[in-house]
Enzyme design. Structure first.
Site, PDB file in Angstrom:
ATOM      1  N   CYS A   1      39.002  46.335  50.586  1.00 11.29           N
ATOM      2  CA  CYS A   1      39.780  46.853  51.724  1.00 11.29           C
ATOM      3  C   CYS A   1      39.528  48.349  51.930  1.00 11.29           C
ATOM      4  O   CYS A   1      38.756  48.744  52.791  1.00 11.29           O
ATOM      5  CB  CYS A   1      41.277  46.593  51.545  1.00 11.29           C
ATOM      6  N   ARG A   2      40.173  49.170  51.130  1.00  8.88           N
ATOM      7  CA  ARG A   2      40.164  50.615  51.374  1.00  8.88           C
ATOM      8  C   ARG A   2      38.835  51.294  51.082  1.00  8.88           C
ATOM      9  O   ARG A   2      38.331  52.055  51.916  1.00  8.88           O
ATOM     10  CB  ARG A   2      41.275  51.286  50.563  1.00  8.88           C
ATOM     11  N   SER A   3      38.264  51.066  49.904  1.00  9.35           N
ATOM     12  CA  SER A   3      37.036  51.807  49.578  1.00  9.35           C
ATOM     13  C   SER A   3      35.836  51.394  50.437  1.00  9.35           C
ATOM     14  O   SER A   3      35.074  52.269  50.857  1.00  9.35           O
ATOM     15  CB  SER A   3      36.722  51.755  48.091  1.00  9.35           C
TER      16      SER A   3
ATOM     17  N   ASN B   1      37.708  46.815  45.834  1.00  8.44           N
ATOM     18  CA  ASN B   1      36.533  47.103  46.657  1.00  8.44           C
ATOM     19  C   ASN B   1      36.352  46.120  47.804  1.00  8.44           C
ATOM     20  O   ASN B   1      35.244  45.768  48.175  1.00  8.44           O
ATOM     21  CB  ASN B   1      35.269  47.178  45.789  1.00  8.44           C
TER      22      ASN B   1
ATOM     23  N   CYS C   1      38.712  51.948  45.167  1.00  9.17           N
ATOM     24  CA  CYS C   1      40.032  51.337  45.309  1.00  9.17           C
ATOM     25  C   CYS C   1      40.135  50.239  44.253  1.00  9.17           C
ATOM     26  O   CYS C   1      39.285  50.139  43.372  1.00  9.17           O
ATOM     27  CB  CYS C   1      40.299  50.814  46.724  1.00  9.17           C
TER      28      CYS C   1
ATOM     29  N   ASP D   1      47.417  50.248  49.762  1.00 10.15           N
ATOM     30  CA  ASP D   1      46.620  49.029  49.811  1.00 10.15           C
ATOM     31  C   ASP D   1      47.213  48.078  50.850  1.00 10.15           C
ATOM     32  O   ASP D   1      48.353  47.644  50.725  1.00 10.15           O
ATOM     33  CB  ASP D   1      46.614  48.365  48.438  1.00 10.15           C
TER      34      ASP D   1
END
Length: 166
Positions: A18-20, A16, A13, A132
């Protein structure tokens, strides 16, 4: 397509945090829960270096904990020199991430390693990315986790049914 016997997956993401790292934690949980730990290596990274060394965003960790996940990965930046060699699949959360990472590929083979999480969103027809949640609220973090759980579950199924994806 696997290197050294394990299926190696890197989630990407923007920063690095939140999402990934959430995808990293969700996928690791699914792999462990299915007794596949020895068959996978999972990691995550960001396109940028703004948060290198930091834990995931506290809101993402809180929402993950509420669902039984532990997100404790320390942020790192994608390294084209090593990550294309180390990982079989590089899974991006949105189109911008996809274009950023594919633009760093040196060969068609490296470019082919980069896939979109949206390809595996079966319970969310029409979703084209994992948005995001960083500038959003609780609903945005919940949606991101819903999408990540959906994508990771279907990705794991695709990988374990065929031991590769196309």
């Amino acid at each position: 397509m696997t290197k050294k016997g394990k299926i190696r997956i890197l989630f990407i993401c923007l920063g690095n945090i939140c999402r990934s790292p959430a995808a990293h934690g969700v996928m690791q949980h699914l792999v462990d829960e299915n007794g596949l730990t020895s068959q996978f290596e999972i990691d995550s990274a960001g396109v940028g270096n703004w948060h290198v060394g930091q834990l995931p965003d506290a809101r993402m960790r809180q929402h993950g904990r509420a669902r039984g996940y532990i997100f404790n990965h320390h942020a790192r930046q994608f390294d084209a020199a090593t990550d294309f060699q180390r990982f079989d699949y590089i899974v991006t959360m949105d189109e911008e991430n996809y274009h950023n990472i594919t633009s760093m590929a040196h060969t068609e083979s490296e470019r082919a390693q980069v896939i979109r999480m949206s390809q595996y969103l079966k319970a969310h027809p029409g979703a084209t990315s994992v948005p995001d949640p960083y500038y959003g609220g609780d609903a945005d973090f919940k949606l991101a986790l819903d999408l990540i759980e959906d994508g990771c579950s279907n990705l794991l199924n695709a990988l374990t049914c065929t031991n590769s994806i196309s």
